[in-house]
Design a protein around this motif. Structure first.
Motif, short mmCIF file in Angstrom:
data_model
loop_
_atom_site.label_atom_id
_atom_site.label_comp_id
_atom_site.label_asym_id
_atom_site.label_seq_id
_atom_site.Cartn_x
_atom_site.Cartn_y
_atom_site.Cartn_z
N GLU A 179 0.80 -1.58 0.29
CA GLU A 179 -0.10 -0.07 0.17
C GLU A 179 1.10 1.15 -0.12
O GLU A 179 0.42 2.03 0.56
N ALA B 124 -5.22 7.82 8.79
CA ALA B 124 -4.09 7.49 9.76
C ALA B 124 -3.48 9.15 10.16
O ALA B 124 -2.31 8.73 11.33
N SER C 58 -5.53 4.33 6.46
CA SER C 58 -7.32 4.86 6.38
C SER C 58 -6.69 6.46 6.06
O SER C 58 -5.80 7.31 6.22
N ASP C 59 -8.33 6.92 5.74
CA ASP C 59 -7.94 8.69 5.43
C ASP C 59 -7.51 9.04 6.46
O ASP C 59 -7.40 10.33 6.17
N HIS D 288 -5.94 8.13 14.70
CA HIS D 288 -7.17 6.55 14.14
C HIS D 288 -6.65 5.44 14.09
O HIS D 288 -5.29 5.28 13.73
N GLU D 289 -7.44 4.72 12.14
CA GLU D 289 -6.93 3.75 12.54
C GLU D 289 -5.71 3.28 10.95
O GLU D 289 -5.81 4.47 10.16
N ASN E 145 -15.59 11.27 8.40
CA ASN E 145 -14.54 10.42 8.12
C ASN E 145 -13.04 10.41 7.25
O ASN E 145 -12.69 9.65 7.31
N LYS E 146 -13.06 11.57 6.53
CA LYS E 146 -12.13 11.79 5.88
C LYS E 146 -11.82 13.74 6.08
O LYS E 146 -12.77 13.70 6.17
N CYS F 177 -1.79 9.23 4.27
CA CYS F 177 -3.61 7.90 4.57
C CYS F 177 -2.25 6.56 4.40
O CYS F 177 -2.82 5.88 4.83
N ARG F 178 -1.25 6.92 4.10
CA ARG F 178 -0.41 5.47 3.89
C ARG F 178 0.33 5.36 5.06
O ARG F 178 2.20 4.94 5.07
#
Length: 491
Positions: A81, A167, A164-165, A160-161, A437-438, A207-208
């Motif tokens: 990713e 991260a 993800s958007d 956050h996870e 969420n983003k 996000c990565r």
């Protein structure tokens, strides 16, 4: 001969498919099967529930092994990713590949067990005294009997996870806790976009981010803030230990953790970052009081002597009561943003209504500050944000919109140094609300025509010309038009 007893174990005892399907590193399987096989030899009637319990217990170790890249499926997906490693992280001077963990912050152990939020009393720091704790309490609350509210004691730093958007983003609380977390968020974005080496400075790179890089980022951001507060000379970190070093008195109310502090002094920025990284669970663990420990470290790093000189008659202490909790005064936020506890947002010093000297911001910082409130008066010169904060060195701003804190940023380093870039550009906005969420992407046009602005003002909701977020952007770019790119305007 390669032999994995785990496969035999699953067949012999007919473990349910939900357990059988779980992916564990071979090392864990071998160790577990050895233990279970011994028990099986001693008791052929080993209870199925006991076997299941032992296997489920290993779930919590999967994350440890995967974050250190020990051959789980999660590792493979992360590598695909786009989590590319810079040459400096993977190669030495001869070009030979090195372990992933041996980058900027080498790990002492490849497979390390998560460290607790409470450290050993023999960790090498010096214990807090009653006099120090009273001085700290006085600096925060203006008295020595007040204690933190529950929203403060429960607060810590949690991302956050990963991948993800959001991260790159911290999960944030409310009130004074939120303002500190969002101010730290500004430094996190600064690090990810403009400071860390060998990484692309674009939105996708935010996000990565793996869990491992989230930890490194948090350590770097906290270290950078504290190093600036310590005048680039010395940082004092506060951690909670097992022992209690003094007992509360009638003039000092105990809180159960401030009496157990040890202080650690570091005179090197890299050493500070590594120390925080090694003890990161003390700031990011649930129940760690992580935000309070960071605030304590911020105050001790700045020193009581410097704080006394920087505060003025308008701000005798750092927190103010509000609705059963406590809000941060501007001096705390400015200390995080600039390294100095300036109580005001204007440039330099100004005289107050009674001709008293009030202290503002003296230099440009890396992360800026914008504010807008529906009840604010444009004629109040003392509440107007000066150019030092409006135009920081990097395009990242902590925003105070009607008393709620958020972050606004651009991925283009040249935004504030090249007027051509400043004509039409994108900004990203993160407010930490559960529904987001983003980050929202807004396109700002600073050279639009007046009829375009009129059309823009009428297209959303009757009776309101601009959303609060648009107003805070226009406090920096006065005549800008903001395009929400298809999103419904909020905030």
């Amino acid at each position: 001969m390669h032999y994995f007893p785990g496969m035999w174990l699953f067949t012999l005892y007919k473990v349910p498919p939900s357990i059988k399907s779980k992916q564990f590193p071979p090392a864990i399987l071998i160790l577990t099967v050895m233990e279970l096989s011994d028990e099986a030899q001693n008791s052929q009637g080993l209870d199925l529930e006991e076997i299941t319990r032992k296997i489920l217990f290993l779930d919590k170790w999967r994350e440890i092994f995967s974050c250190h890249r020990l051959g789980t499926n999660n590792t493979t997906s992360q590598n695909h990713e786009g989590d590319h490693t810079s040459a400096g992280e993977t190669e030495d001077g001869t070009g030979r590949p090195q372990p992933k963990g041996q980058g900027h912050l080498p790990s002492n152990s490849l497979c390390s067990v998560p460290k607790p939020s409470i450290i050993s009393s023999k960790s090498g720091g010096f214990p807090v005294s009653l006099a120090m704790a009273m001085k700290l309490r006085q600096t925060l609350f203006g008295n020595t009997t007040q204690v933190f509210s529950s929203d403060w004691t429960k607060a810590y730093f949690q991302f956050h996870e990963p991948f993800s958007d959001l991260a790159f983003a911290l999960q944030v609380g409310k009130g004074g806790v939120r303002s500190i977390q969002m101010a730290v968020q500004g430094s996190i974005i600064k690090y990810l976009l403009f400071t860390r080496k060998g990484k692309d400075c674009n939105f996708l790179s935010l996000c990565r981010i793996s869990k491992h890089h989230q930890d490194r980022t948090l350590a770097a951001a906290l270290a950078g803030i504290l190093w600036a507060a310590g005048a680039a000379q010395k940082v004092t970190l506060c951690l909670i230990t097992e022992d209690t070093y003094f007992v509360p008195t009638p003039s000092y109310s105990g809180d159960g953790f401030s009496e157990r502090l040890q202080l650690f002094e570091l005179s090197d920025k890299e050493a500070t970052e590594k120390f925080i990284y090694d003890h990161l669970q003390c700031f990011k663990g649930e129940g760690s009081h992580g935000v309070i420990l960071f605030l304590y470290s911020l105050i001790f790093s700045r020193t009581f002597e410097r704080l006394q000189k920087e505060l003025d008659v308008s701000t005798p202490y750092l927190l103010q009561p509000n609705a059963g909790g406590f809000l941060c005064r501007q001096a705390v936020l400015n200390l995080i943003l600039t390294g100095r506890a300036s109580p005001h947002v204007f440039n330099g010093c100004q005289k107050g209504k009674s001709q008293e000297i009030l202290h503002g911001v003296l230099t440009r910082s890396d992360v800026g500050y914008l504010q807008w409130g529906k009840d604010a008066s444009e004629g109040d010169r003392l509440s107007q944000v000066g150019s030092m904060l409006k135009t920081p060195k990097l395009p990242v701003w902590l925003c105070n919109i009607n008393g709620t804190y958020s972050v606004l940023f651009s991925t283009n380093r040249q935004l504030l140094s090249d007027w051509r870039v400043e004509r039409l550009f994108d900004l990203y906005f993160y407010n930490g609300q559960p529904a987001q969420n983003k980050p929202a992407r807004l396109t700002v046009d600073t050279h639009s025509h007046h009829w375009e602005r009129v059309q823009h003002e009428d297209e959303h909701s009757p009776g309101r010309r601009f959303s609060p977020l648009e107003m805070v952007i226009r406090s920096k770019w006065r005549d800008a038009t903001i395009n929400w790119n298809g999103s419904v305007p909020f905030f």
